[in-house]
Scaffold this active site. Structure first.
Site, short mmCIF file in Angstrom:
data_model
loop_
_atom_site.label_atom_id
_atom_site.label_comp_id
_atom_site.label_asym_id
_atom_site.label_seq_id
_atom_site.Cartn_x
_atom_site.Cartn_y
_atom_site.Cartn_z
N LEU A 13 -35.60 12.31 -32.67
CA LEU A 13 -36.31 12.93 -31.55
C LEU A 13 -35.35 13.52 -30.52
O LEU A 13 -35.64 14.56 -29.92
CB LEU A 13 -37.22 11.89 -30.89
CG LEU A 13 -38.45 11.49 -31.71
CD1 LEU A 13 -39.06 10.19 -31.17
CD2 LEU A 13 -39.50 12.61 -31.68
N ASP A 53 -21.95 5.68 -25.57
CA ASP A 53 -22.59 4.51 -26.19
C ASP A 53 -23.30 3.77 -25.07
O ASP A 53 -22.65 3.27 -24.14
CB ASP A 53 -21.51 3.63 -26.85
CG ASP A 53 -22.12 2.41 -27.54
OD1 ASP A 53 -23.22 1.96 -27.15
OD2 ASP A 53 -21.47 1.88 -28.46
N ASN A 79 -33.08 8.42 -24.26
CA ASN A 79 -33.73 8.47 -25.57
C ASN A 79 -33.17 7.46 -26.57
O ASN A 79 -33.91 6.98 -27.44
CB ASN A 79 -33.59 9.90 -26.13
CG ASN A 79 -33.93 9.98 -27.59
OD1 ASN A 79 -35.11 9.98 -27.97
ND2 ASN A 79 -32.92 10.02 -28.46
N TYR A 160 -39.10 -5.20 -30.23
CA TYR A 160 -39.19 -3.77 -29.87
C TYR A 160 -40.27 -3.50 -28.81
O TYR A 160 -39.99 -2.88 -27.77
CB TYR A 160 -39.41 -2.95 -31.14
CG TYR A 160 -39.49 -1.47 -30.93
CD1 TYR A 160 -38.34 -0.70 -30.77
CD2 TYR A 160 -40.72 -0.81 -30.91
CE1 TYR A 160 -38.41 0.68 -30.59
CE2 TYR A 160 -40.80 0.56 -30.74
CZ TYR A 160 -39.65 1.31 -30.58
OH TYR A 160 -39.73 2.66 -30.39
N LYS A 164 -39.87 -2.07 -24.82
CA LYS A 164 -40.49 -0.85 -24.30
C LYS A 164 -41.40 -1.16 -23.09
O LYS A 164 -41.55 -0.32 -22.20
CB LYS A 164 -41.25 -0.12 -25.41
CG LYS A 164 -40.32 0.41 -26.51
CD LYS A 164 -39.27 1.39 -25.98
CE LYS A 164 -38.47 2.05 -27.10
NZ LYS A 164 -37.50 3.05 -26.61
N THR A 193 -38.70 9.31 -38.46
CA THR A 193 -37.26 9.32 -38.15
C THR A 193 -36.63 8.10 -38.83
O THR A 193 -37.33 7.23 -39.36
CB THR A 193 -36.98 9.21 -36.62
OG1 THR A 193 -37.41 7.91 -36.18
CG2 THR A 193 -37.66 10.29 -35.81
P1 NAP Z 1 -33.49 7.68 -34.59
O1 NAP Z 1 -33.66 8.89 -35.43
O2 NAP Z 1 -33.03 6.41 -35.21
O3 NAP Z 1 -32.52 8.07 -33.40
C1 NAP Z 1 -32.03 7.12 -32.50
C2 NAP Z 1 -30.84 7.71 -31.78
O4 NAP Z 1 -30.35 6.72 -30.84
C3 NAP Z 1 -29.67 8.04 -32.72
O5 NAP Z 1 -29.04 9.21 -32.28
C4 NAP Z 1 -28.75 6.84 -32.53
O6 NAP Z 1 -27.39 7.13 -32.81
C5 NAP Z 1 -28.96 6.59 -31.05
N1 NAP Z 1 -28.45 5.31 -30.61
C6 NAP Z 1 -28.75 4.07 -31.06
N2 NAP Z 1 -28.01 3.16 -30.41
C7 NAP Z 1 -27.22 3.84 -29.54
C8 NAP Z 1 -26.23 3.47 -28.60
N3 NAP Z 1 -25.87 2.19 -28.43
N4 NAP Z 1 -25.65 4.43 -27.85
C9 NAP Z 1 -25.98 5.73 -28.02
N5 NAP Z 1 -26.88 6.15 -28.92
C10 NAP Z 1 -27.48 5.22 -29.66
O7 NAP Z 1 -34.83 7.28 -33.83
P2 NAP Z 1 -35.91 8.13 -32.99
O8 NAP Z 1 -37.23 7.81 -33.57
O9 NAP Z 1 -35.49 9.54 -32.82
O10 NAP Z 1 -35.81 7.36 -31.60
C11 NAP Z 1 -35.60 8.01 -30.35
C12 NAP Z 1 -36.36 7.23 -29.29
O11 NAP Z 1 -37.77 7.37 -29.51
C13 NAP Z 1 -36.09 5.73 -29.27
O12 NAP Z 1 -36.00 5.27 -27.93
C14 NAP Z 1 -37.34 5.15 -29.94
O13 NAP Z 1 -37.58 3.82 -29.55
C15 NAP Z 1 -38.39 6.11 -29.42
N6 NAP Z 1 -39.66 6.13 -30.18
C16 NAP Z 1 -39.68 6.51 -31.48
C17 NAP Z 1 -40.89 6.54 -32.15
C18 NAP Z 1 -40.98 6.94 -33.60
O14 NAP Z 1 -42.07 6.80 -34.20
N7 NAP Z 1 -39.92 7.47 -34.20
C19 NAP Z 1 -42.09 6.19 -31.51
C20 NAP Z 1 -42.04 5.81 -30.17
C21 NAP Z 1 -40.82 5.80 -29.51
P3 NAP Z 1 -26.68 6.76 -34.23
O15 NAP Z 1 -26.93 7.94 -35.15
O16 NAP Z 1 -25.24 6.60 -33.85
O17 NAP Z 1 -27.30 5.49 -34.74
#
Ligand code: NAP
Length: 235
Positions: A13, A53, A79, A160, A164, A193
């Site tokens: 995202l 980070d 994010n 989780y 949130k 994702t």
């Molecule tokens: P994702 O594809 O796994 O992306 C997560 C991102 O966060 C990646 O770029 C990851 O980097 C980074 N990250 C993790 N730990 C980190 C750290 N310590 N420092 C800096 N970056 C870090 O997941 P996503 O679904 O896009 O998630 C984005 C946000 O949306 C999150 O907050 C998640 O909780 C929220 N969300 C997602 C959903 C869903 O259905 N996907 C629904 C509701 C909310 P690396 O590549 O280095 O691991």
């Protein structure tokens, strides 16, 4: 010119949000903990890369110094997030969750938001139209998870959703303390994702919509709220 930082923007995202905000004319910093993944993403997007980070004070402080030296920040998108898994890749439930799993989840999803917000607040306060978007989740809603008639009620994970809910409270408290900054929490919806092993039902284009929208609200927009694409959510 609006300058925007997105944490964890090398994929998912965050990456899609970066793509959309670059297209909207923002100068976008792709925050990524891994320099190679971050640089590659920034290059692809026509954005800037900053090593960040969210669990590391030194990294976050250095990122704030670098962006300050480059001219400051208008929009912060918290994010970066993780979903800690236990045995067999299952989510920790009330029967299995450990303090270590909670700490691990909170280190990124909650303390990360505080660490980054704390470091960038002085820059945001110098912006003419500062905005913060905290990426929460529908699973952070106490109202929905305690309502047997809501589908989210059946989600069994503990770490989780708790993280949130904490992001939601941070949003409320920061928004009250900084009325000149638009600070909101958003729920992107269940999006395909790596976070959920690509089981989500929405595309990243659909999921990023509310993030992009809240990143672009003006000084007369809402603050201290919790939104999905259809409007306000109950806390
Ligand atoms: P994702 O594809 O796994 O992306 C997560 C991102 O966060 C990646 O770029 C990851 O980097 C980074 N990250 C993790 N730990 C980190 C750290 N310590 N420092 C800096 N970056 C870090 O997941 P996503 O679904 O896009 O998630 C984005 C946000 O949306 C999150 O907050 C998640 O909780 C929220 N969300 C997602 C959903 C869903 O259905 N996907 C629904 C509701 C909310 P690396 O590549 O280095 O691991």
């Amino acid at each position: 010119m609006t300058t925007t930082l997105i944490t964890g923007a090398n994929k998912g995202l965050g990456f899609e949000t970066a793509r959309r905000l670059v297209a909207a004319g923002h100068t976008v910093y792709v925050g990524a903990r891994d320099a190679e993944r971050g640089r590659r993403a920034a290059e692809q997007l026509g954005a800037r890369f900053v090593q960040l980070d969210v669990t590391d004070d030194t990294s976050v402080e250095a990122a704030a110094k670098a962006i300050e030296a480059d001219g400051g920040l208008d929009v912060l998108i918290n994010n970066a997030g993780i979903e800690t898994r236990g045995e067999g890749n299952s989510v920790p439930t009330a029967a299995t969750v450990t303090a270590d799993q909670m700490r691990n989840t909170f280190e990124t999803n909650v303390f990360g938001v505080v660490r980054v917000t704390h470091a960038f607040l002085p820059l945001l306060q110098r912006s003419a139209a500062p905005v913060v978007v905290n990426i929460s989740s529908g699973l952070g809603s106490l109202t929905h998870l305690s309502d047997p008639d809501h589908p989210a009620h059946f989600y069994p994970g503990v770490a989780y959703p708790t993280s949130k809910t904490a992001v939601n409270m941070l949003t409320v408290q920061y928004a009250k303390a900084f009325p000149d900054i638009r600070i909101n929490a958003v729920e992107p919806g269940f999006t395909k994702t790596d976070l959920n092993g690509n089981t989500g039902t929405q595309t990243v284009e659909e999921g990023a919509e509310i993030i992009v929208r809240m990143a672009q609200i003006g000084a007369d927009g809402p603050t201290g709220g919790y939104f999905d694409i259809n409007g306000s959510l109950p806390w």
